[in-house]
Design an enzyme around this catalytic site. Structure first.
Site, PDB file in Angstrom:
ATOM      1  N   MET A 250      16.084  23.521 -20.703  1.00 27.80           N
ATOM      2  CA  MET A 250      16.597  24.665 -21.459  1.00 27.80           C
ATOM      3  C   MET A 250      17.330  25.653 -20.549  1.00 27.80           C
ATOM      4  O   MET A 250      16.877  25.952 -19.458  1.00 27.80           O
ATOM      5  CB  MET A 250      15.408  25.367 -22.125  1.00 27.80           C
ATOM      6  CG  MET A 250      15.657  26.737 -22.681  1.00 27.80           C
ATOM      7  SD  MET A 250      14.206  27.343 -23.593  1.00 27.80           S
ATOM      8  CE  MET A 250      13.269  28.129 -22.307  1.00 27.80           C
TER       9      MET A 250
ATOM     10  N   SER B  52      11.903  19.387 -17.829  1.00 27.70           N
ATOM     11  CA  SER B  52      11.398  20.302 -18.850  1.00 27.70           C
ATOM     12  C   SER B  52      11.613  19.690 -20.240  1.00 27.70           C
ATOM     13  O   SER B  52      11.261  18.528 -20.440  1.00 27.70           O
ATOM     14  CB  SER B  52      12.076  21.655 -18.659  1.00 27.70           C
ATOM     15  OG  SER B  52      11.324  22.665 -19.260  1.00 27.70           O
ATOM     16  N   GLN B  53      12.251  20.413 -21.179  1.00 27.06           N
ATOM     17  CA  GLN B  53      12.352  19.847 -22.533  1.00 27.06           C
ATOM     18  C   GLN B  53      13.138  18.534 -22.550  1.00 27.06           C
ATOM     19  O   GLN B  53      12.918  17.680 -23.419  1.00 27.06           O
ATOM     20  CB  GLN B  53      12.958  20.856 -23.518  1.00 27.06           C
ATOM     21  CG  GLN B  53      14.422  21.191 -23.259  1.00 27.06           C
ATOM     22  CD  GLN B  53      14.960  22.305 -24.159  1.00 27.06           C
ATOM     23  OE1 GLN B  53      14.194  23.080 -24.737  1.00 27.06           O
ATOM     24  NE2 GLN B  53      16.278  22.412 -24.277  1.00 27.06           N
TER      25      GLN B  53
ATOM     26  N   ASP C  74       2.775  26.792 -12.934  1.00 28.33           N
ATOM     27  CA  ASP C  74       3.830  26.991 -13.931  1.00 28.33           C
ATOM     28  C   ASP C  74       3.594  28.264 -14.742  1.00 28.33           C
ATOM     29  O   ASP C  74       2.528  28.452 -15.320  1.00 28.33           O
ATOM     30  CB  ASP C  74       3.865  25.773 -14.867  1.00 28.33           C
ATOM     31  CG  ASP C  74       5.196  25.611 -15.557  1.00 28.33           C
ATOM     32  OD1 ASP C  74       5.725  26.617 -16.075  1.00 28.33           O
ATOM     33  OD2 ASP C  74       5.719  24.481 -15.579  1.00 28.33           O
TER      34      ASP C  74
ATOM     35  N   HIS D 153       7.452  26.446 -12.476  1.00 26.77           N
ATOM     36  CA  HIS D 153       8.226  25.505 -13.283  1.00 26.77           C
ATOM     37  C   HIS D 153       9.476  24.982 -12.557  1.00 26.77           C
ATOM     38  O   HIS D 153      10.325  25.769 -12.146  1.00 26.77           O
ATOM     39  CB  HIS D 153       8.627  26.186 -14.590  1.00 26.77           C
ATOM     40  CG  HIS D 153       9.066  25.219 -15.651  1.00 26.77           C
ATOM     41  ND1 HIS D 153       8.288  24.156 -16.046  1.00 26.77           N
ATOM     42  CD2 HIS D 153      10.189  25.145 -16.378  1.00 26.77           C
ATOM     43  CE1 HIS D 153       8.922  23.472 -16.993  1.00 26.77           C
ATOM     44  NE2 HIS D 153      10.084  24.046 -17.215  1.00 26.77           N
TER      45      HIS D 153
END
Ligand SMILES: *[C@@H]1O[C@H](CO)[C@@H](O)[C@H](O)[C@H]1NC(C)=O
Ligand SMILES: *[C@@H]1O[C@H](CO)[C@@H](O)[C@H](O)[C@H]1NC(C)=O
Length: 310
Positions: free
Chosen positions: A45, A119-120, A237, A293
């Site tokens: 993202m 991530s996503q 994270d 993250h």
């Protein structure tokens, strides 16, 4: 005893050399000149396919370690701006179909590929594995992916914090309404443990790929063809909530404090997605790294992830 004439030894050496030389040439010819399996990457993202500071850098790092490898960084849309926007505002099921189409049409991927999602992008690539078996994905590496979704958006990466404030409002006002589900990416992996029924019924993306409504045997069969499914969790994270989602765990239903591991979840105990069988076959790899993250060093990347791409 050792009185072979030198000339015979020389001939023998030459013959062996020629033999190995031709074997090498033959195997090269059979594989093309690239010996590494191609790699497809999907960004997270607020990011895009080609930022030299992120995915562009990853591509370079992989190419430096595996010379000649073909790395495809997915661009979802016609250009970089559209790709970045897709990370926030586009139907995820539609994005997965778009990615499947790019992958299926790329002649360099036709013998199969490895995939690495950030991530996503990691849960989106898992959907690619489950829905689009041709060409075959071999190993999937999830770097900070949220396989059980998120319940909270504590921080946004990069410079997108104003967008995040807006997204938070939209999620709070109705993550599971059809309009929000269709258009807001983060709503499509929003997992509200206090409203489990709403999640199961109305989550258009995550509840579908996680077999919450029905067990789609095709999803199970396709995921189980992976050779390895590697999940990286960032131990410090501050972006993903709960962090255990990066290892496919989540909050226990009905509250938002206590978590359960993948192995404790119904998804696993009922083996709705084949993960229990994959685990027993040694196909699941859980890696932890001590950072926030997506924060890792090149040394860590080369030591821990590159071996899965060789
Ligand atoms: C090998 O990799 C290079 C660099 O990515 C690419 O241009 C070339 O087309 C690849 N060759 C084959 C046979 O896949
Ligand atoms: C199961 O997944 C396949 C592949 O995406 C899809 O074509 C099919 O419609 C799905 N079946 C159900 C019952 O959702």
């Amino acid at each position: 005893m050792c009185n072979w004439p030198n000339v015979t030894l020389f001939r023998l050496n030459m013959a062996l050399l020629l033999l190995f030389g031709s074997l090498l040439l033959l195997s090269r010819a059979a594989q093309g000149s690239n010996t590494s399996i191609p790699l497809v990457i999907w960004h997270g993202m607020g990011d895009n396919c080609c930022n030299p500071m992120s995915m562009g850098g990853i591509k370079k790092m992989v190419e430096a370690e595996l010379p000649g490898i073909y790395v495809l960084s997915l661009m979802i849309g016609k250009n970089i701006a559209e790709d970045t926007e897709s990370g926030f505002f586009r139907d995820v099921n539609d994005q997965v179909a778009f990615a499947c189409d790019i992958i299926a049409k790329d002649p360099k991927l036709k013998a199969g590929y490895n995939a690495m999602g950030f991530s996503q992008g990691a849960q989106f690539l898992r959907a690619v594995a489950q829905r689009c078996p041709n060409p075959p994905m071999k190993t999937l590496i999830s770097v900070g992916g949220q396989h059980q979704g998120v319940y909270g958006l504590p921080r946004c990466p990069g410079e997108s914090s104003h967008i995040c404030d807006w997204i938070r409002k939209a999620l709070n006002s109705g993550a599971y309404t059809d309009a929000v589900q269709k258009h807001l990416v983060q709503a499509q992996y929003w997992h509200d443990p206090l409203n489990d029924d709403l999640y199961k019924q109305h989550s258009l993306f995550l509840a579908d790929i996680n077999q919450e409504r029905v067990v789609n045997e095709t999803y199970k069969k396709n995921l189980m063809t992976l050779e390895k499914f590697v999940m990286v969790k960032f131990l410090k994270d501050t972006v993903v909530d709960p962090v255990i989602s990066e290892w496919f765990g989540f909050f226990k239903t009905g509250q938002a404090k206590e978590t359960e591991t993948l192995q404790q979840s119904a998804l696993y105990t009922e083996d709705r997605l084949g993960l229990a069988q994959m685990d027993k076959a040694g196909k699941l790899v859980f890696l932890g790294t001590d950072g926030d993250h997506l924060q890792f060093t090149q040394e860590w990347f080369n030591a821990k992830l590159i071996p899965f791409l060789r």
